[in-house]
Design an enzyme around this catalytic site. Structure first.
Site, short mmCIF file in Angstrom:
data_model
loop_
_atom_site.label_atom_id
_atom_site.label_comp_id
_atom_site.label_asym_id
_atom_site.label_seq_id
_atom_site.Cartn_x
_atom_site.Cartn_y
_atom_site.Cartn_z
N LYS A 76 0.94 -0.83 0.00
CA LYS A 76 0.13 -0.09 -0.47
C LYS A 76 1.07 1.24 -0.19
CE LYS A 76 -3.70 2.68 2.20
NZ LYS A 76 -4.28 2.23 3.51
N SER A 151 -9.32 3.24 2.42
CA SER A 151 -8.09 3.66 1.71
C SER A 151 -7.16 2.73 1.14
CB SER A 151 -6.62 4.80 2.49
OG SER A 151 -6.90 3.49 3.53
N SER A 175 -10.35 1.51 6.39
CA SER A 175 -10.04 0.76 4.62
C SER A 175 -9.68 0.20 4.69
CB SER A 175 -8.40 2.12 5.30
OG SER A 175 -9.19 2.81 5.33
#
Length: 464
Positions: A76, A151, A175
């Site tokens: 990520k 996210s 997220s």
């Protein structure tokens, strides 16, 4: 080999047995990325293919080095990876190339994973919609005109489209859960403290965000969770790092599972979401669980006010060093920064008192129930051009993130929570629900999820 259908466990066993080499798997991965990432835009800052193939060959020649030996993973883009552009989705860090790995990346690398690049994220991870001015928007795996959530949106889409078999993510306000639900995969928010954060700045005060795994099965979640878990001596907090793998389905016979539905009407939902979750509850009932409606155990608005205070305080602390670049921050980041910087110490204290009250009440609940359930999101994936929903079923949202209020009961007190897929709505869009338990019950929740997965197998299915 169909990478979108093959589990990480099966890939790792194939490498270990010699049925496939790390080099062959890397080539399959690069071919898959070339085929689908152009439209999905889930993987960014992809490393040079020749370098990746050379790294895979070196692993083949060196023998098995760890539990993730030879598995390609994209990290990520809130995490620093040595030698790879790590932008956090911000133009401020567009050309930032770290010299060393953050802790979670270092642990995955030490376990034998090949870090191939990054997965896309909103700017600084703010907002459950993955778009930023550096890489643009990541598209939903089931409808490219729709948001993939966030996210950890790039991670979820990379999993759903078969570009990777395991993915890391982070979760402050859903997220790991919202994008998993919207892309028909699993996301697991571990008990707060199980997976240490990067040892920078304050290590005592902020207890909202955590790192965690995403995968296409609970069993695969356990593989990555064990790698990234464990105390870091530079950090004061932590909880049990006992291994959860192998994750095996537990009998649900006689388990008491509480259904919180819409929290007594406090959380508005778009049509069809609660119905899909109720259908998923019947699966748990067929497996022997008792599904029991639960009246709201805590005032939703008090919880929300505690949340927005503590979140703004935490986000402002992380962005304070960038206050001189305020105009370069997106509007929602500016909002969090301004709100957080205006808080008094007593406002933060009062918010944490409410958090503590909810934690004590939840502890009582978990003496009555083995787990609790809420939907993973209040809306279906929305149009990709929309920054965030401003209303749900006629109820106006008063902040940019109010539409994700359903994740707050878990996030506020750091409970372990598994977002499980529940199928597809009328438009063929995926949805999920949150299965959560008491602090430290990570292995138990994953095992319950494994029983559900064995009965449903949603990530391997497609809408009619």
């Amino acid at each position: 080999m169909n990478l979108s259908q093959t589990t990480a466990r099966d890939l790792l066993n194939a490498i270990k047995s010699g049925r496939i080499s790390a080099r062959e798997l890397m080539q399959l991965t690069l071919d898959r990325i070339a085929a689908v990432n152009g439209s999905a835009n889930a993987i960014v800052a992809l490393r040079d293919p020749d370098e990746l193939m050379a790294e895979a060959r070196a692993l083949d020649e060196g023998g098995i080095q760890g539990p993730l030996h030879g598995l390609p993973i994209a990290v990520k883009d809130l995490i620093n990876v040595a030698g790879v552009v790590s932008s956090q989705g911000s133009p401020i860090f567009r050309n930032h190339v770290p010299e060393k790995d953050d802790l979670i990346a270092a642990r995955m690398r030490a376990a034998g994973a090949i870090l191939i690049g990054k997965t896309n994220t909103p700017e600084f991870g703010l907002g459950s919609h993955t778009f930023n001015p550096v890489y643009g928007a990541t598209r939903n795996a089931y409808d490219p005109t729709r948001s993939c959530g966030g996210s950890s949106g790039g991670a979820a889409v990379a999993l759903a489209t078969g570009m990777v078999a395991l993915a890391d993510g982070s979760d402050m306000m859903g997220s790991l859960r919202n994008p998993a639900a919207w892309n028909n995969v699993y996301g697991f928010r571990p008990s707060w403290g199980r997976v240490p954060s990067e040892p920078l700045g304050d290590g005592f005060l902020h207890q909202l965000s955590t790192l965690g795994p995403m995968a296409r099965s609970p069993e695969d979640l356990g593989l990555l969770l064990d790698v990234i878990s464990g105390p870091d001596p530079r950090q004061p907090h932590g909880c049990s790092d006992a291994a959860v793998s192998p994750v095996e389905a537990v009998s649900l016979q006689g388990l008491r599972i509480g259904w919180l539905k819409d929290w007594g009407g406090a959380f508005p939902f778009e049509d069809g979401i609660l119905g899909l979750c109720r259908d998923a509850l019947t699966v748990l009932e067929r497996l022997g669980a008792d599904i029991i409606p639960v009246t709201p155990p805590f005032e939703a608005e008090r919880m929300w006010e505690s949340w927005v205070t503590l979140r703004a305080w935490s986000v402002a602390a992380s962005l304070a060093s960038l206050s001189g670049h305020r105009d370069a921050l997106k509007e929602t980041a500016q909002w969090e920064l301004d709100r957080g910087m205006s808080l008094t110490a007593m406002q933060v204290h009062d918010a944490s008192v409410v958090r503590s009250e909810w934690f004590r009440r939840a502890a009582q609940l978990f003496r009555e129930y083995d787990a609790l359930i809420l939907p993973s999101a209040q809306v279906w994936p929305f149009e990709i051009e929309t920054p965030y929903p401003t209303a749900i079923a006629g109820t106006q949202m008063d902040t940019y993130h109010r539409w994700m209020q359903v994740v707050v009961p878990v996030s506020l007190i750091g409970l372990p929570c598994l977002s499980v897929p529940v199928g597809f709505g009328a438009r063929g869009l995926p949805m999920g629900m949150q299965l959560f338990g008491s602090r430290g019950s990570d292995a138990r929740i994953l095992s319950m999820g494994a029983a559900y997965h064995a009965a449903t197998g949603w990530p391997q299915k497609r809408p009619a």
